[in-house]
Design a protein around this motif. Structure first.
Motif, PDB file in Angstrom:
ATOM      1  N   LEU A  47       0.700  -1.286   0.036  1.00 28.12           N
ATOM      2  CA  LEU A  47      -0.216   0.029   0.057  1.00 28.12           C
ATOM      3  C   LEU A  47       0.725   1.198   0.133  1.00 28.12           C
ATOM      4  O   LEU A  47       0.700   2.460  -0.612  1.00 28.12           O
ATOM      5  CB  LEU A  47      -0.945  -0.027   1.218  1.00 28.12           C
ATOM      6  CG  LEU A  47      -2.158  -1.040   1.141  1.00 28.12           C
ATOM      7  CD1 LEU A  47      -2.771  -1.044   2.308  1.00 28.12           C
ATOM      8  CD2 LEU A  47      -3.027  -1.040  -0.018  1.00 28.12           C
ATOM      9  N   TRP A 102      -9.675  -7.456  -1.337  1.00 26.68           N
ATOM     10  CA  TRP A 102     -10.363  -6.614  -2.689  1.00 26.68           C
ATOM     11  C   TRP A 102     -10.131  -7.297  -3.875  1.00 26.68           C
ATOM     12  O   TRP A 102     -11.103  -7.482  -4.601  1.00 26.68           O
ATOM     13  CB  TRP A 102      -9.178  -5.460  -2.436  1.00 26.68           C
ATOM     14  CG  TRP A 102      -9.736  -4.375  -3.809  1.00 26.68           C
ATOM     15  CD1 TRP A 102     -11.044  -3.558  -3.938  1.00 26.68           C
ATOM     16  CD2 TRP A 102      -8.826  -3.774  -4.598  1.00 26.68           C
ATOM     17  NE1 TRP A 102     -11.003  -2.674  -4.744  1.00 26.68           N
ATOM     18  CE2 TRP A 102      -9.552  -2.964  -5.324  1.00 26.68           C
ATOM     19  CE3 TRP A 102      -7.509  -3.919  -4.833  1.00 26.68           C
ATOM     20  CZ2 TRP A 102      -8.831  -2.126  -6.385  1.00 26.68           C
ATOM     21  CZ3 TRP A 102      -7.095  -3.200  -5.610  1.00 26.68           C
ATOM     22  CH2 TRP A 102      -7.578  -2.290  -6.613  1.00 26.68           C
ATOM     23  N   THR A 135      -7.507   2.124   4.372  1.00 24.66           N
ATOM     24  CA  THR A 135      -8.394   0.934   4.741  1.00 24.66           C
ATOM     25  C   THR A 135      -8.686  -0.227   3.938  1.00 24.66           C
ATOM     26  O   THR A 135      -9.167  -1.356   4.203  1.00 24.66           O
ATOM     27  CB  THR A 135      -9.800   1.375   4.757  1.00 24.66           C
ATOM     28  OG1 THR A 135     -10.467   1.824   3.658  1.00 24.66           O
ATOM     29  CG2 THR A 135      -9.970   2.487   5.888  1.00 24.66           C
ATOM     30  N   LEU A 136      -7.707  -0.227   2.575  1.00 23.42           N
ATOM     31  CA  LEU A 136      -7.887  -1.177   1.660  1.00 23.42           C
ATOM     32  C   LEU A 136      -7.164  -2.835   2.191  1.00 23.42           C
ATOM     33  O   LEU A 136      -6.181  -2.521   2.590  1.00 23.42           O
ATOM     34  CB  LEU A 136      -7.123  -0.859   0.300  1.00 23.42           C
ATOM     35  CG  LEU A 136      -7.232  -1.818  -0.774  1.00 23.42           C
ATOM     36  CD1 LEU A 136      -8.627  -1.874  -1.292  1.00 23.42           C
ATOM     37  CD2 LEU A 136      -6.283  -1.445  -1.816  1.00 23.42           C
ATOM     38  N   GLN A 137      -7.793  -3.763   2.006  1.00 23.11           N
ATOM     39  CA  GLN A 137      -7.350  -5.008   2.298  1.00 23.11           C
ATOM     40  C   GLN A 137      -6.829  -5.629   1.022  1.00 23.11           C
ATOM     41  O   GLN A 137      -8.031  -6.056   0.191  1.00 23.11           O
ATOM     42  CB  GLN A 137      -8.224  -5.989   3.374  1.00 23.11           C
ATOM     43  CG  GLN A 137      -8.228  -5.324   4.627  1.00 23.11           C
ATOM     44  CD  GLN A 137      -9.328  -6.165   5.373  1.00 23.11           C
ATOM     45  OE1 GLN A 137     -10.016  -6.886   4.923  1.00 23.11           O
ATOM     46  NE2 GLN A 137      -9.076  -5.811   6.755  1.00 23.11           N
ATOM     47  N   PRO A 138      -5.947  -5.493   0.469  1.00 29.69           N
ATOM     48  CA  PRO A 138      -5.682  -6.062  -1.150  1.00 29.69           C
ATOM     49  C   PRO A 138      -6.104  -7.438  -1.353  1.00 29.69           C
ATOM     50  O   PRO A 138      -6.584  -7.430  -2.519  1.00 29.69           O
ATOM     51  CB  PRO A 138      -4.075  -5.778  -1.357  1.00 29.69           C
ATOM     52  CG  PRO A 138      -3.628  -4.939  -0.349  1.00 29.69           C
ATOM     53  CD  PRO A 138      -4.723  -4.910   0.919  1.00 29.69           C
ATOM     54  N   SER A 161      -9.428   0.825 -11.233  1.00 29.64           N
ATOM     55  CA  SER A 161     -10.058   1.335 -10.178  1.00 29.64           C
ATOM     56  C   SER A 161      -9.111   2.167  -9.540  1.00 29.64           C
ATOM     57  O   SER A 161      -9.587   3.236  -8.892  1.00 29.64           O
ATOM     58  CB  SER A 161     -10.235   0.299  -9.190  1.00 29.64           C
ATOM     59  OG  SER A 161     -10.926   0.676  -8.065  1.00 29.64           O
ATOM     60  N   LEU A 162      -7.702   1.691  -9.453  1.00 32.15           N
ATOM     61  CA  LEU A 162      -6.834   2.807  -8.823  1.00 32.15           C
ATOM     62  C   LEU A 162      -6.623   3.994  -9.376  1.00 32.15           C
ATOM     63  O   LEU A 162      -6.278   5.119  -8.880  1.00 32.15           O
ATOM     64  CB  LEU A 162      -5.648   1.955  -8.529  1.00 32.15           C
ATOM     65  CG  LEU A 162      -5.656   0.765  -7.579  1.00 32.15           C
ATOM     66  CD1 LEU A 162      -4.328  -0.270  -7.661  1.00 32.15           C
ATOM     67  CD2 LEU A 162      -5.598   1.132  -6.125  1.00 32.15           C
ATOM     68  N   PRO A 194     -10.132   3.413  -4.422  1.00 29.11           N
ATOM     69  CA  PRO A 194     -10.198   2.741  -3.163  1.00 29.11           C
ATOM     70  C   PRO A 194      -9.301   3.404  -2.378  1.00 29.11           C
ATOM     71  O   PRO A 194      -8.332   4.088  -2.691  1.00 29.11           O
ATOM     72  CB  PRO A 194      -9.809   1.423  -3.352  1.00 29.11           C
ATOM     73  CG  PRO A 194      -9.196   1.358  -4.464  1.00 29.11           C
ATOM     74  CD  PRO A 194      -9.554   2.361  -5.424  1.00 29.11           C
ATOM     75  N   ASP A 195     -10.036   3.546  -1.114  1.00 26.06           N
ATOM     76  CA  ASP A 195      -9.181   4.372   0.304  1.00 26.06           C
ATOM     77  C   ASP A 195      -7.915   3.435   0.650  1.00 26.06           C
ATOM     78  O   ASP A 195      -8.045   2.284   1.080  1.00 26.06           O
ATOM     79  CB  ASP A 195     -10.099   4.475   1.167  1.00 26.06           C
ATOM     80  CG  ASP A 195      -9.273   5.346   2.572  1.00 26.06           C
ATOM     81  OD1 ASP A 195      -8.348   5.713   2.176  1.00 26.06           O
ATOM     82  OD2 ASP A 195      -9.928   5.326   3.559  1.00 26.06           O
ATOM     83  N   LEU A 196      -6.704   3.765   0.214  1.00 23.63           N
ATOM     84  CA  LEU A 196      -5.598   2.994   0.476  1.00 23.63           C
ATOM     85  C   LEU A 196      -5.408   2.714   2.000  1.00 23.63           C
ATOM     86  O   LEU A 196      -4.492   1.878   2.415  1.00 23.63           O
ATOM     87  CB  LEU A 196      -4.167   3.344  -0.175  1.00 23.63           C
ATOM     88  CG  LEU A 196      -4.379   3.451  -1.603  1.00 23.63           C
ATOM     89  CD1 LEU A 196      -3.042   4.001  -2.237  1.00 23.63           C
ATOM     90  CD2 LEU A 196      -4.564   2.093  -2.267  1.00 23.63           C
TER      91      LEU A 196
END
Length: 191
Positions: free
Chosen positions: A11, A78, A72-75, A61-62, A68-70
């Motif tokens: 991240l 996701w 809180t992102l769980q790669p 998406s990125l 997405p909010d990096l």
């Protein structure tokens, strides 16, 4: 290379330089995505396509205007969610086509140091498991693969499937019970 169970370096790399960070994301999670894709589709070629489509959608998406909010992102969750949603959408649009078959045409992985008889036995077991997994309802198959092939925790499986944890546990449990029934039936039929 980053470890998939520690997404912080990935991240951080995405925040610093999206293209370089995305290469790290791909390296860290492609095996997870491909494994789920292979078990979900039953076809190595379709699994490759689904894996590529998943990472393409993730990249889009990125770079979108609403990434997405990096923080809180769980790669892993996701990416697996993207993969399964892509597969479901594809199946809906191709509903008139027959479902994918078992992994009969999958290339056998060959280890030259392994005993050929043992390798043949392992390949046969993998084909039998794939055939039995194909008999499960979609959600049960996905849950069993996520839990027992990828060894994901129930909380992450629930997140990927978009269901409560209790429902994820139920899908895994019912899928395993159905696999046991299919196995018993196969053993009894072989007698």
């Amino acid at each position: 290379m980053s470890r998939p169970d520690d997404p912080v370096p990935i991240l951080d790399a995405l925040r610093e330089d999206l293209d370089t960070g995305f290469a790290g994301l791909y390296d860290a999670y492609r095996v997870y995505v491909h494994t789920v894709a292979l078990r979900a589709t039953g076809s190595p070629a379709d699994a490759e396509d689904l894996t590529a489509e998943t990472f393409l959608r993730a990249y889009r998406s990125l770079i979108s205007t609403r990434p997405p909010d990096l923080d809180t992102l769980q790669p892993r969750a996701w990416l697996l969610t993207i993969a399964l949603n892509t597969l479901r959408n594809d199946r809906r649009t191709k509903a008139r086509k027959p479902p994918p078959g078992p992994l009969d045409n999958a290339p056998d992985r060959c280890d030259p140091t392994q005993n050929p008889a043992r390798a043949a036995e392992q390949n046969e077991t993998a084909r039998e498991l794939a055939a039995r997994l194909a008999l499960l309802p979609e959600r049960q198959r996905e849950a069993v693969v996520l839990r027992h092939v990828l060894d994901l925790p129930i909380a992450e499986i629930a997140q990927v499937l978009g269901v409560p944890e209790g429902t994820a546990k139920s899908h895994v449990s019912r899928g395993l019970a159905a696999l046991r029934v299919h196995h018993r039936e196969a053993v009894n039929a072989a007698r």
